[in-house]
Motif scaffolding. Structure first.
Motif, PDB file in Angstrom:
ATOM      1  N   MET A 215      -5.319  14.878 -23.336  1.00  0.00           N
ATOM      2  CA  MET A 215      -5.515  13.619 -22.606  1.00  0.00           C
ATOM      3  C   MET A 215      -6.420  13.865 -21.410  1.00  0.00           C
ATOM      4  N   ILE A 216      -7.223  12.855 -21.129  1.00  0.00           N
ATOM      5  CA  ILE A 216      -8.134  12.928 -19.977  1.00  0.00           C
ATOM      6  C   ILE A 216      -7.668  11.895 -18.955  1.00  0.00           C
ATOM      7  N   VAL A 217      -7.476  12.322 -17.734  1.00  0.00           N
ATOM      8  CA  VAL A 217      -7.140  11.382 -16.654  1.00  0.00           C
ATOM      9  C   VAL A 217      -8.131  11.612 -15.521  1.00  0.00           C
ATOM     10  N   ARG A 218      -8.824  10.560 -15.125  1.00  0.00           N
ATOM     11  CA  ARG A 218      -9.789  10.676 -14.021  1.00  0.00           C
ATOM     12  C   ARG A 218      -9.582   9.541 -13.046  1.00  0.00           C
ATOM     13  N   LYS A 219      -9.870   9.828 -11.789  1.00  0.00           N
ATOM     14  CA  LYS A 219      -9.689   8.816 -10.744  1.00  0.00           C
ATOM     15  C   LYS A 219     -11.029   8.529 -10.086  1.00  0.00           C
ATOM     16  N   LEU A 220     -11.292   7.254  -9.860  1.00  0.00           N
ATOM     17  CA  LEU A 220     -12.551   6.854  -9.230  1.00  0.00           C
ATOM     18  C   LEU A 220     -12.760   7.594  -7.913  1.00  0.00           C
ATOM     19  N   GLU A 221     -11.698   7.728  -7.148  1.00  0.00           N
ATOM     20  CA  GLU A 221     -11.826   8.363  -5.812  1.00  0.00           C
ATOM     21  C   GLU A 221     -12.322   9.809  -5.943  1.00  0.00           C
ATOM     22  N   GLU A 222     -12.015  10.451  -7.081  1.00  0.00           N
ATOM     23  CA  GLU A 222     -12.440  11.852  -7.249  1.00  0.00           C
ATOM     24  C   GLU A 222     -13.891  11.964  -7.729  1.00  0.00           C
ATOM     25  N   LEU A 223     -14.429  10.880  -8.309  1.00  0.00           N
ATOM     26  CA  LEU A 223     -15.818  10.918  -8.795  1.00  0.00           C
ATOM     27  C   LEU A 223     -16.821  10.688  -7.680  1.00  0.00           C
ATOM     28  N   LYS A 224     -16.366  10.036  -6.612  1.00  0.00           N
ATOM     29  CA  LYS A 224     -17.301   9.656  -5.536  1.00  0.00           C
ATOM     30  C   LYS A 224     -17.944  10.891  -4.929  1.00  0.00           C
ATOM     31  N   GLY A 225     -19.291  10.847  -4.818  1.00  0.00           N
ATOM     32  CA  GLY A 225     -20.013  11.975  -4.228  1.00  0.00           C
ATOM     33  C   GLY A 225     -20.316  13.100  -5.199  1.00  0.00           C
ATOM     34  N   THR A 226     -19.880  12.980  -6.470  1.00  0.00           N
ATOM     35  CA  THR A 226     -20.186  14.003  -7.479  1.00  0.00           C
ATOM     36  C   THR A 226     -21.345  13.504  -8.354  1.00  0.00           C
ATOM     37  N   ASP A 227     -21.796  14.366  -9.303  1.00  0.00           N
ATOM     38  CA  ASP A 227     -22.865  13.971 -10.227  1.00  0.00           C
ATOM     39  C   ASP A 227     -22.459  12.769 -11.087  1.00  0.00           C
ATOM     40  N   ALA A 228     -21.166  12.538 -11.240  1.00  0.00           N
ATOM     41  CA  ALA A 228     -20.693  11.419 -12.066  1.00  0.00           C
ATOM     42  C   ALA A 228     -20.926  10.073 -11.397  1.00  0.00           C
TER      43      ALA A 228
ATOM     44  N   ARG B  32     -19.583   7.169 -13.777  1.00  0.00           N
ATOM     45  CA  ARG B  32     -19.497   7.463 -15.208  1.00  0.00           C
ATOM     46  C   ARG B  32     -18.256   8.297 -15.487  1.00  0.00           C
ATOM     47  N   MET B  33     -17.234   7.625 -15.992  1.00  0.00           N
ATOM     48  CA  MET B  33     -15.894   8.224 -16.076  1.00  0.00           C
ATOM     49  C   MET B  33     -15.665   9.008 -17.354  1.00  0.00           C
ATOM     50  N   LEU B  34     -16.334   8.592 -18.441  1.00  0.00           N
ATOM     51  CA  LEU B  34     -16.290   9.337 -19.703  1.00  0.00           C
ATOM     52  C   LEU B  34     -17.719   9.459 -20.206  1.00  0.00           C
ATOM     53  N   LEU B  35     -18.112  10.640 -20.637  1.00  0.00           N
ATOM     54  CA  LEU B  35     -19.482  10.894 -21.086  1.00  0.00           C
ATOM     55  C   LEU B  35     -19.479  11.572 -22.445  1.00  0.00           C
ATOM     56  N   ALA B  36     -20.672  11.810 -22.998  1.00  0.00           N
ATOM     57  CA  ALA B  36     -20.783  12.413 -24.328  1.00  0.00           C
ATOM     58  C   ALA B  36     -19.986  13.711 -24.432  1.00  0.00           C
ATOM     59  N   LYS B  37     -19.986  14.497 -23.386  1.00  0.00           N
ATOM     60  CA  LYS B  37     -19.288  15.803 -23.423  1.00  0.00           C
ATOM     61  C   LYS B  37     -17.787  15.640 -23.638  1.00  0.00           C
ATOM     62  N   ASP B  38     -17.262  14.458 -23.393  1.00  0.00           N
ATOM     63  CA  ASP B  38     -15.822  14.233 -23.581  1.00  0.00           C
ATOM     64  C   ASP B  38     -15.456  13.933 -25.030  1.00  0.00           C
ATOM     65  N   LYS B  39     -16.502  13.782 -25.890  1.00  0.00           N
ATOM     66  CA  LYS B  39     -16.306  13.662 -27.350  1.00  0.00           C
ATOM     67  C   LYS B  39     -15.410  12.485 -27.745  1.00  0.00           C
ATOM     68  N   MET B  40     -15.595  11.354 -27.061  1.00  0.00           N
ATOM     69  CA  MET B  40     -14.819  10.163 -27.412  1.00  0.00           C
ATOM     70  C   MET B  40     -15.592   9.226 -28.344  1.00  0.00           C
ATOM     71  N   GLY B  41     -16.892   9.474 -28.504  1.00  0.00           N
ATOM     72  CA  GLY B  41     -17.702   8.589 -29.341  1.00  0.00           C
ATOM     73  C   GLY B  41     -18.303   7.423 -28.566  1.00  0.00           C
ATOM     74  N   PHE B  42     -17.918   7.276 -27.304  1.00  0.00           N
ATOM     75  CA  PHE B  42     -18.495   6.252 -26.417  1.00  0.00           C
ATOM     76  C   PHE B  42     -18.441   6.822 -25.007  1.00  0.00           C
ATOM     77  N   SER B  43     -19.229   6.215 -24.092  1.00  0.00           N
ATOM     78  CA  SER B  43     -19.057   6.529 -22.679  1.00  0.00           C
ATOM     79  C   SER B  43     -18.492   5.311 -21.976  1.00  0.00           C
ATOM     80  N   PHE B  44     -17.893   5.540 -20.817  1.00  0.00           N
ATOM     81  CA  PHE B  44     -17.110   4.514 -20.118  1.00  0.00           C
ATOM     82  C   PHE B  44     -17.454   4.594 -18.637  1.00  0.00           C
ATOM     83  N   HIS B  45     -17.914   3.461 -18.103  1.00  0.00           N
ATOM     84  CA  HIS B  45     -18.438   3.470 -16.734  1.00  0.00           C
ATOM     85  C   HIS B  45     -17.846   2.330 -15.917  1.00  0.00           C
TER      86      HIS B  45
END
Ligand code: 9YT
Length: 132
Positions: free
Chosen positions: A1-14, A27-40
């Motif tokens: 399972m992947i859990v990501r928080k917006l507050e943790e993405l701020k200031g990163t390459d995402a 960009r919370m989910l990308l190609a490298k996450d192998k979900m078949g879609f990205s989620f922003h």
């Protein structure tokens, strides 16, 4: 399972800001996450207009805040955007996004973005893969 928080993405390459400055995409989910879609979680900044043509991708967008409009240049129709409106670009439609107030848009892309994509002079994202 992947859990990501917006507050943790701020200031990163995402957290990707368009070169033209009209939007910022978290960009919370990308190609490298192998979900078949990205989620922003994307912000379209107030007072801006963005020309877009996703020639290589399908995108669905759900507006969850702000006020603006979507103009479909293929049929000439303009749709108001506000919390609760979804649109899906199932025909690679050329379009304008205009934000009267900052729009918050939840977007999915198929094929998934790798995270480095920005609109070129024609409003297109290149078709990148993780190997590029
Ligand atoms: C709604 C839309 O297309 N905004 C432009 C940015 C894009 N959604 C992205 O890369 O997150």
């Amino acid at each position: 399972m992947i859990v990501r928080k917006l507050e943790e993405l701020k200031g990163t390459d995402a957290e990707f800001k368009a070169a033209k400055g009209t939007w910022t995409s978290r960009r919370m989910l990308l190609a490298k996450d192998k979900m078949g879609f990205s989620f922003h979680d994307t912000l379209i900044h107030a007072g801006t207009e963005t020309y877009i043509h996703y020639a290589n991708h399908l995108e669905a967008v759900y507006c969850v805040g702000g006020k603006g409009e979507l103009q479909d240049l293929d049929n000439g129709v303009t749709y108001p955007l506000y919390d609760g409106v979804m649109y899906a670009l199932n025909g690679h439609e050329r379009h304008y996004l205009r934000a009267e107030e900052e729009l918050r848009m939840i977007c999915v892309f198929n094929p998934p973005l790798t995270g480095r994509e920005d609109h070129d002079e024609n409003g297109v994202y290149p078709l990148l893969t993780e190997e590029d």
